[in-house]
Motif scaffolding. Structure first.
Motif, PDB file in Angstrom:
ATOM      1  N   ALA A  81     -49.897  33.770  35.296  1.00  0.00           N
ATOM      2  CA  ALA A  81     -51.004  32.889  34.783  1.00  0.00           C
ATOM      3  C   ALA A  81     -50.752  32.831  33.544  1.00  0.00           C
ATOM      4  O   ALA A  81     -50.095  33.388  32.676  1.00  0.00           O
ATOM      5  N   LEU A  82     -51.268  31.575  32.800  1.00  0.00           N
ATOM      6  CA  LEU A  82     -51.095  31.376  31.434  1.00  0.00           C
ATOM      7  C   LEU A  82     -52.546  30.770  31.105  1.00  0.00           C
ATOM      8  O   LEU A  82     -53.290  29.993  31.658  1.00  0.00           O
ATOM      9  N   ASP A  83     -52.947  31.570  29.914  1.00  0.00           N
ATOM     10  CA  ASP A  83     -54.295  31.176  29.566  1.00  0.00           C
ATOM     11  C   ASP A  83     -54.254  29.486  29.040  1.00  0.00           C
ATOM     12  O   ASP A  83     -53.328  29.058  28.602  1.00  0.00           O
ATOM     13  N   ALA A  84     -55.309  28.981  29.280  1.00  0.00           N
ATOM     14  CA  ALA A  84     -55.605  27.728  29.099  1.00  0.00           C
ATOM     15  C   ALA A  84     -55.366  26.975  27.606  1.00  0.00           C
ATOM     16  O   ALA A  84     -54.929  26.025  27.257  1.00  0.00           O
ATOM     17  N   ARG A  85     -55.837  28.236  26.665  1.00  0.00           N
ATOM     18  CA  ARG A  85     -55.674  27.728  25.185  1.00  0.00           C
ATOM     19  C   ARG A  85     -54.206  27.747  25.093  1.00  0.00           C
ATOM     20  O   ARG A  85     -53.690  27.220  24.001  1.00  0.00           O
ATOM     21  N   ALA A  86     -53.634  29.055  25.433  1.00  0.00           N
ATOM     22  CA  ALA A  86     -51.798  28.984  25.291  1.00  0.00           C
ATOM     23  C   ALA A  86     -51.286  27.871  25.800  1.00  0.00           C
ATOM     24  O   ALA A  86     -50.294  27.151  25.276  1.00  0.00           O
ATOM     25  N   GLU A  87     -51.722  27.300  27.055  1.00  0.00           N
ATOM     26  CA  GLU A  87     -51.100  26.072  27.680  1.00  0.00           C
ATOM     27  C   GLU A  87     -51.183  24.929  26.609  1.00  0.00           C
ATOM     28  O   GLU A  87     -50.255  24.224  26.437  1.00  0.00           O
ATOM     29  N   ALA A  88     -52.215  24.791  26.104  1.00  0.00           N
ATOM     30  CA  ALA A  88     -52.843  23.322  25.194  1.00  0.00           C
ATOM     31  C   ALA A  88     -51.966  23.700  24.011  1.00  0.00           C
ATOM     32  O   ALA A  88     -51.271  22.626  23.552  1.00  0.00           O
ATOM     33  N   LEU A  89     -51.638  24.829  23.570  1.00  0.00           N
ATOM     34  CA  LEU A  89     -50.872  24.947  22.308  1.00  0.00           C
ATOM     35  C   LEU A  89     -49.367  24.902  22.388  1.00  0.00           C
ATOM     36  O   LEU A  89     -48.573  24.201  21.606  1.00  0.00           O
ATOM     37  N   LEU A  90     -48.892  25.319  23.487  1.00  0.00           N
ATOM     38  CA  LEU A  90     -47.391  25.014  24.068  1.00  0.00           C
ATOM     39  C   LEU A  90     -47.232  23.515  24.248  1.00  0.00           C
ATOM     40  O   LEU A  90     -46.275  22.976  23.840  1.00  0.00           O
ATOM     41  N   MET A  91     -48.308  23.040  24.676  1.00  0.00           N
ATOM     42  CA  MET A  91     -48.027  21.330  24.759  1.00  0.00           C
ATOM     43  C   MET A  91     -48.051  20.686  23.600  1.00  0.00           C
ATOM     44  O   MET A  91     -47.130  19.908  23.447  1.00  0.00           O
ATOM     45  N   ALA A  92     -48.807  21.208  22.511  1.00  0.00           N
ATOM     46  CA  ALA A  92     -48.943  20.460  21.127  1.00  0.00           C
ATOM     47  C   ALA A  92     -47.402  20.828  20.621  1.00  0.00           C
ATOM     48  O   ALA A  92     -46.856  20.030  19.790  1.00  0.00           O
ATOM     49  N   LEU A 120     -55.373  15.510  26.757  1.00  0.00           N
ATOM     50  CA  LEU A 120     -56.662  15.354  26.779  1.00  0.00           C
ATOM     51  C   LEU A 120     -57.522  15.352  28.076  1.00  0.00           C
ATOM     52  O   LEU A 120     -58.348  16.054  28.279  1.00  0.00           O
ATOM     53  N   VAL A 121     -56.508  14.889  29.215  1.00  0.00           N
ATOM     54  CA  VAL A 121     -56.976  15.124  30.532  1.00  0.00           C
ATOM     55  C   VAL A 121     -56.786  16.448  31.149  1.00  0.00           C
ATOM     56  O   VAL A 121     -57.365  16.890  31.848  1.00  0.00           O
ATOM     57  N   TYR A 122     -55.403  16.684  30.935  1.00  0.00           N
ATOM     58  CA  TYR A 122     -55.041  18.065  31.793  1.00  0.00           C
ATOM     59  C   TYR A 122     -55.696  19.344  31.093  1.00  0.00           C
ATOM     60  O   TYR A 122     -56.370  20.082  31.947  1.00  0.00           O
ATOM     61  N   GLN A 123     -55.566  19.449  29.751  1.00  0.00           N
ATOM     62  CA  GLN A 123     -56.125  20.577  29.217  1.00  0.00           C
ATOM     63  C   GLN A 123     -57.506  20.345  28.803  1.00  0.00           C
ATOM     64  O   GLN A 123     -58.533  21.419  28.928  1.00  0.00           O
ATOM     65  N   GLY A 124     -57.876  19.573  28.223  1.00  0.00           N
ATOM     66  CA  GLY A 124     -59.176  18.891  27.851  1.00  0.00           C
ATOM     67  C   GLY A 124     -60.253  18.960  28.851  1.00  0.00           C
ATOM     68  O   GLY A 124     -61.323  19.437  28.804  1.00  0.00           O
ATOM     69  N   VAL A 125     -59.907  18.061  30.234  1.00  0.00           N
ATOM     70  CA  VAL A 125     -60.770  17.944  31.112  1.00  0.00           C
ATOM     71  C   VAL A 125     -60.387  19.121  32.200  1.00  0.00           C
ATOM     72  O   VAL A 125     -61.431  19.863  32.742  1.00  0.00           O
ATOM     73  N   GLY A 126     -59.135  19.059  32.579  1.00  0.00           N
ATOM     74  CA  GLY A 126     -58.698  19.548  33.694  1.00  0.00           C
ATOM     75  C   GLY A 126     -58.951  21.094  33.643  1.00  0.00           C
ATOM     76  O   GLY A 126     -59.403  22.037  34.475  1.00  0.00           O
ATOM     77  N   ARG A 127     -58.508  21.482  32.271  1.00  0.00           N
ATOM     78  CA  ARG A 127     -58.586  23.263  31.983  1.00  0.00           C
ATOM     79  C   ARG A 127     -60.027  23.142  31.327  1.00  0.00           C
ATOM     80  O   ARG A 127     -60.347  24.507  31.010  1.00  0.00           O
ATOM     81  N   ASP A 128     -61.009  22.437  31.161  1.00  0.00           N
ATOM     82  CA  ASP A 128     -62.320  22.478  30.429  1.00  0.00           C
ATOM     83  C   ASP A 128     -62.339  22.872  29.223  1.00  0.00           C
ATOM     84  O   ASP A 128     -63.313  23.614  28.725  1.00  0.00           O
ATOM     85  N   LEU A 129     -61.230  22.674  28.179  1.00  0.00           N
ATOM     86  CA  LEU A 129     -61.145  23.170  26.895  1.00  0.00           C
ATOM     87  C   LEU A 129     -62.008  22.272  26.233  1.00  0.00           C
ATOM     88  O   LEU A 129     -62.215  22.605  24.935  1.00  0.00           O
ATOM     89  N   GLY A 130     -62.251  20.749  26.584  1.00  0.00           N
ATOM     90  CA  GLY A 130     -63.077  19.978  25.594  1.00  0.00           C
ATOM     91  C   GLY A 130     -62.048  19.060  25.274  1.00  0.00           C
ATOM     92  O   GLY A 130     -60.847  19.368  24.284  1.00  0.00           O
ATOM     93  N   VAL A 131     -62.397  17.708  25.265  1.00  0.00           N
ATOM     94  CA  VAL A 131     -61.416  16.584  24.768  1.00  0.00           C
ATOM     95  C   VAL A 131     -61.437  16.633  23.170  1.00  0.00           C
ATOM     96  O   VAL A 131     -60.251  16.617  22.744  1.00  0.00           O
ATOM     97  N   ALA A 132     -62.295  16.699  22.688  1.00  0.00           N
ATOM     98  CA  ALA A 132     -62.370  17.044  20.957  1.00  0.00           C
ATOM     99  C   ALA A 132     -61.433  18.250  20.661  1.00  0.00           C
ATOM    100  O   ALA A 132     -60.823  17.771  19.778  1.00  0.00           O
ATOM    101  N   GLU A 133     -61.380  19.196  21.127  1.00  0.00           N
ATOM    102  CA  GLU A 133     -60.850  20.452  20.584  1.00  0.00           C
ATOM    103  C   GLU A 133     -59.299  20.018  21.034  1.00  0.00           C
ATOM    104  O   GLU A 133     -58.457  20.349  19.989  1.00  0.00           O
ATOM    105  N   VAL A 134     -59.069  19.713  22.097  1.00  0.00           N
ATOM    106  CA  VAL A 134     -57.448  19.364  22.542  1.00  0.00           C
ATOM    107  C   VAL A 134     -57.011  18.276  21.503  1.00  0.00           C
ATOM    108  O   VAL A 134     -55.867  18.090  20.893  1.00  0.00           O
TER     109      VAL A 134
END
Length: 172
Positions: free
Chosen positions: A59-70, A101-115
């Motif tokens: 498992a990978l935390d959604a925020r960690a996933e977003a940061l790794l993508m960035a 924006l779509v995978y982490q922002g919407v799919g992972r529900d982190l928020g588009v603005a944050e991502v």
């Protein structure tokens, strides 16, 4: 000829990789240099990040996933994209910021603005000249993903509901 940064986007199974190769071949046939890349994983460091993001079963935390993508994106821009553009080459990429924006922002529900904020910092003002979003009916995208061994990576193993949210987000 001036270099251009072109990104192809879309849900899994829409044919991005095929179209990246075709577009790069067309650019080269027109006499310009073209580099094909993908996110994540377009650089050696990016390949290691891709392994963490997609190859693992942990498992990978959604925020960690977003940061790794960035992080992958920042590295690709510094190491590959900006130097190629400076040489006048075209860069054709399979995915970029809209994927996050779509995978982490919407799919992972982190928020588009944050991502978007994380990626604005990661890209440091480098934006594509053109983003093309490829789309298919949901049933066809699901079938294509299954035919090519869907479920091969951590993202592809996500639920049908997750993939439906991603496709809806691209359409939005």
């Amino acid at each position: 000829m001036t270099g251009r940064f072109v990104v192809l986007e879309g849900a899994d199974g829409t044919g991005k990789s095929t179209q990246v190769a075709r577009l790069a071949a067309w650019v080269r046939a027109s006499g310009a240099g073209a580099i094909e890349t993908r996110e994540p994983g377009g650089t050696p460091n990016g390949a290691r990040i891709r392994a963490v993001l997609l190859d693992g079963t942990d498992a990978l935390d959604a925020r960690a996933e977003a940061l790794l993508m960035a992080a992958d994106r920042a590295q690709a821009l510094a190491e590959l994209v900006r130097p190629a553009l400076a040489r006048g080459e075209w860069v054709i990429s399979d995915r970029h910021v809209p994927s996050s924006l779509v995978y982490q922002g919407v799919g992972r529900d982190l928020g588009v603005a944050e991502v978007a904020s994380i990626n604005a910092w990661a890209t440091a003002g480098t934006v594509p000249d053109l983003v093309v979003v490829l789309d298919l009916p949901d049933d066809l995208a699901d079938r294509r993903r299954a035919e090519r061994g869907g479920g091969d990576d951590r993202m592809e193993r996500e639920s049908a509901a997750f993939h439906a949210r991603v496709r809806r987000a691209y359409r939005d």
